[in-house]
Scaffold this motif. Structure first.
Motif, PDB file in Angstrom:
ATOM      1  N   SER A 200      -5.059   9.365  14.159  1.00  0.00           N
ATOM      2  CA  SER A 200      -4.968   9.138  12.805  1.00  0.00           C
ATOM      3  C   SER A 200      -4.077   9.698  11.929  1.00  0.00           C
ATOM      4  N   GLU A 204      -5.844  12.394   3.557  1.00  0.00           N
ATOM      5  CA  GLU A 204      -7.215  12.207   2.877  1.00  0.00           C
ATOM      6  C   GLU A 204      -8.479  12.292   3.920  1.00  0.00           C
ATOM      7  N   ASP A 219     -12.474   9.608   8.444  1.00  0.00           N
ATOM      8  CA  ASP A 219     -11.490   8.763   9.271  1.00  0.00           C
ATOM      9  C   ASP A 219     -12.676   7.944  10.136  1.00  0.00           C
ATOM     10  N   SER A 220     -12.460   6.567   9.999  1.00  0.00           N
ATOM     11  CA  SER A 220     -13.286   5.614  10.767  1.00  0.00           C
ATOM     12  C   SER A 220     -12.558   4.870  11.888  1.00  0.00           C
ATOM     13  N   ASN A 221     -10.857   4.933  11.719  1.00  0.00           N
ATOM     14  CA  ASN A 221     -10.257   4.075  12.428  1.00  0.00           C
ATOM     15  C   ASN A 221     -10.160   4.795  13.904  1.00  0.00           C
ATOM     16  N   GLY A 268      -0.010   5.283   7.433  1.00  0.00           N
ATOM     17  CA  GLY A 268       1.544   5.782   7.195  1.00  0.00           C
ATOM     18  C   GLY A 268       2.793   4.916   7.599  1.00  0.00           C
ATOM     19  N   GLY A 315      -3.179   1.327   7.950  1.00  0.00           N
ATOM     20  CA  GLY A 315      -4.230   2.286   7.628  1.00  0.00           C
ATOM     21  C   GLY A 315      -5.534   1.745   7.531  1.00  0.00           C
ATOM     22  N   ASN A 316      -5.327   0.569   6.411  1.00  0.00           N
ATOM     23  CA  ASN A 316      -6.981   0.095   6.377  1.00  0.00           C
ATOM     24  C   ASN A 316      -7.729  -0.330   7.728  1.00  0.00           C
TER      25      ASN A 316
HETATM   26  P1  AMP Z   1      -1.852   4.159   4.709  1.00  0.00           P
HETATM   27  O1  AMP Z   1      -1.228   3.003   5.455  1.00  0.00           O
HETATM   28  O2  AMP Z   1      -1.763   5.299   5.342  1.00  0.00           O
HETATM   29  O3  AMP Z   1      -1.378   4.019   3.281  1.00  0.00           O
HETATM   30  O4  AMP Z   1      -3.407   3.795   4.517  1.00  0.00           O
HETATM   31  C1  AMP Z   1      -3.853   2.615   3.940  1.00  0.00           C
HETATM   32  C2  AMP Z   1      -5.368   2.841   3.531  1.00  0.00           C
HETATM   33  O5  AMP Z   1      -6.244   2.906   4.860  1.00  0.00           O
HETATM   34  C3  AMP Z   1      -5.692   4.095   2.758  1.00  0.00           C
HETATM   35  O6  AMP Z   1      -6.567   3.713   1.602  1.00  0.00           O
HETATM   36  C4  AMP Z   1      -6.218   5.142   3.564  1.00  0.00           C
HETATM   37  O7  AMP Z   1      -7.089   5.951   2.918  1.00  0.00           O
HETATM   38  C5  AMP Z   1      -7.024   4.069   4.642  1.00  0.00           C
HETATM   39  N1  AMP Z   1      -7.109   4.816   5.868  1.00  0.00           N
HETATM   40  C6  AMP Z   1      -5.992   5.227   6.608  1.00  0.00           C
HETATM   41  N2  AMP Z   1      -6.162   5.871   7.979  1.00  0.00           N
HETATM   42  C7  AMP Z   1      -7.842   5.803   7.824  1.00  0.00           C
HETATM   43  C8  AMP Z   1      -8.388   6.144   8.856  1.00  0.00           C
HETATM   44  N3  AMP Z   1      -8.236   6.824   9.883  1.00  0.00           N
HETATM   45  N4  AMP Z   1     -10.016   5.908   8.552  1.00  0.00           N
HETATM   46  C9  AMP Z   1     -10.258   5.268   7.472  1.00  0.00           C
HETATM   47  N5  AMP Z   1      -9.497   4.806   6.410  1.00  0.00           N
HETATM   48  C10 AMP Z   1      -8.028   5.092   6.492  1.00  0.00           C
END
Ligand code: AMP
Ligand code: MG
Length: 425
Positions: A200, A204, A219-221, A268, A315-316
């Motif tokens: 991941s 945050e 981190d749930s993903n 990301g 990320g979502n």
């Molecule tokens: P990003 O694409 O990195 O901007 O992430 C988009 C959203 O997904 C943000 O609200 C992140 O906090 C959430 N997010 C990203 N990675 C994870 C993860 N591994 N577990 C839970 N939520 C995540």
């Protein structure tokens, strides 16, 4: 004071984006970039469920191996059956499954036989025991309603010796393992499992067991990915959380691609200020940065780092699960077996109206069930925001709303992709 308008960029708030690719186009590009695994290993049959057969399977024997009775009853020659009225027969012996009888059965004689026992010499027909009259211990009466050859299973009728049973590339099911056991195979040649490394990205993110600070989330993903990969029988390498830092990302990509056939990341890949993934990846391999005309799950990166295939998932948490199911799962199946699978899609009546603008393919998390008249019916499983994982966990299907769909009226039929063949709600 002059008012200057903001020039809008394409975003996930748009119904459609002229630069985006369709779900179909993305699947095809992934499929075309795949080279299936060819290395073979040998495993005991009990460890082979869900593995992919590595070589064609040719039967070394007939199944069944001998012509045998399909019923408990009396074996006799079909030519000796009465064409009208009744005829009485002498019972010369009894033969049970696992026994053989050497004595020949002559005209006017029969043999008491149990299911699975080999047909004695001189017999080709079995009359069920419920359809005879027992005259005494050694005599039975049979009438004219029978057909020569009935109730007999021929040697090799299921599988003939030398026949092609399974082709290489087959994903082995419980029934397949039963068939292979019936041929006497204790060890099977299977393809090596795909190796998958994942991590991941995000400053945050905290791992389970760490305290949550201000603005941090667990981190749930990594856990949903781990579970989905486990279901696919992949060899899994969990590389943890990588910070939003160019150097750390670069190192993680190099390490992951060195150990795995497939590298998966989450987060990301959009255009946030901390989304370094794109610039790091561009320096490492050939990449396609797709905006997919789908909801949720719009941004997806696909490409190669060295020999490894790379999937940069959004990320979502819901977008991660959806893009995994739609793209990564079939890709891993195809990598393992050489076949790109087709998902089961059924039609169900929609319990509510669904709003939608034409443009993107929408996947609505739904609950599929039977109504009291036995018809399939479906409705949303809850709020549909792409971060709302609870409605994904309640769901047992996706309701599929194609690009050109402009909404669904209550009671209208919709296409549904069930997660499994058993419905729980
Ligand atoms: P990003 O694409 O990195 O901007 O992430 C988009 C959203 O997904 C943000 O609200 C992140 O906090 C959430 N997010 C990203 N990675 C994870 C993860 N591994 N577990 C839970 N939520 C995540
Ligand atoms: Mg992020």
């Amino acid at each position: 004071m002059s008012i200057r308008n903001v020039t809008p960029q394409p975003s996930c708030a748009d119904a459609s984006d002229p630069l985006s690719v369709s779900v179909q186009q993305a699947s095809e590009a992934i499929r075309n970039a795949l080279t299936p695994i060819s290395e073979i290993e040998q495993v005991p049959i009990r460890s082979a469920l869900g593995r992919v057969l590595g070589a064609d399977c040719i039967s070394p024997i007939d199944v069944p191996s001998h012509t045998n009775s399909a019923m408990d009853g009396y074996a006799l020659a079909g030519t000796d059956l009465p064409s009208q009225g009744v005829r009485d027969y002498t019972v010369i012996a009894t033969v049970l499954a696992g026994q053989t009888l050497a004595d020949r059965c002559a005209a006017g004689q029969c043999v008491r036989i149990m299911t699975g026992a080999p047909m004695p010499p001189g017999t080709d027909t079995v009359v069920m025991q419920e359809q005879v009259d027992l005259l005494d211990d050694q005599r039975v009466r049979i009438d004219a309603r029978h057909r020569a050859g009935q109730n007999v299973r021929q040697a090799g009728e299921d599988i003939a010796r030398g026949s092609h049973v399974f082709q290489a590339g087959r994903l082995l099911t419980a029934a397949d393992l039963g068939v292979l056991a019936s041929l006497g195979f204790g060890e099977l040649q299977v393809r090596r499992r795909p190796r998958v490394a994942f991590f991941s990205t995000g400053d945050e993110l905290r791992s389970i067991g760490e305290p949550l600070g201000e603005g941090e989330i667990y981190d749930s993903n990594r856990y949903s990915l781990h579970a989905m990969l486990t279901e696919l029988d992949a060899e899994i390498f969990d590389l943890g959380v990588v910070r939003d830092n160019r150097q750390a990302l670069q190192e993680a990509f190099v390490r992951a691609s060195g150990m795995a056939d497939v590298v998966i990341t989450s987060g990301g890949v959009s255009v946030g200020a901390a989304d370094y993934t794109k610039s790091v990846l561009e320096g490492l391999g050939q990449m396609s940065f797709w905006t997919i005309a789908m909801k949720p799950g719009r941004p997806l990166t696909f490409g190669k780092i060295g020999e490894a295939m790379f999937f940069g998932l959004p990320g979502n948490p819901v977008a991660v699960m959806l893009t995994f199911q739609q793209f990564v799962r079939p890709a891993l199946r195809c990598l393992a077996s050489g076949h790109w699978p087709t998902s089961l899609v059924v039609e169900a009546r929609c319990q509510v109206s669904l709003k939608k603008r034409p443009g993107r393919f929408e996947f609505v998390r739904g609950i599929l069930s039977y109504d009291d008249q036995g018809r399939l019916t479906v409705g949303p499983s809850g709020a549909q925001g792409s971060g709302i994982l609870t409605s994904m966990s309640r769901a047992n299907c996706f309701i599929l709303l194609a690009e050109d769909c402009a909404g669904v009226a209550e009671g209208e039929p919709v296409k549904v992709e069930p997660f499994t063949t058993l419905l729980y709600s």
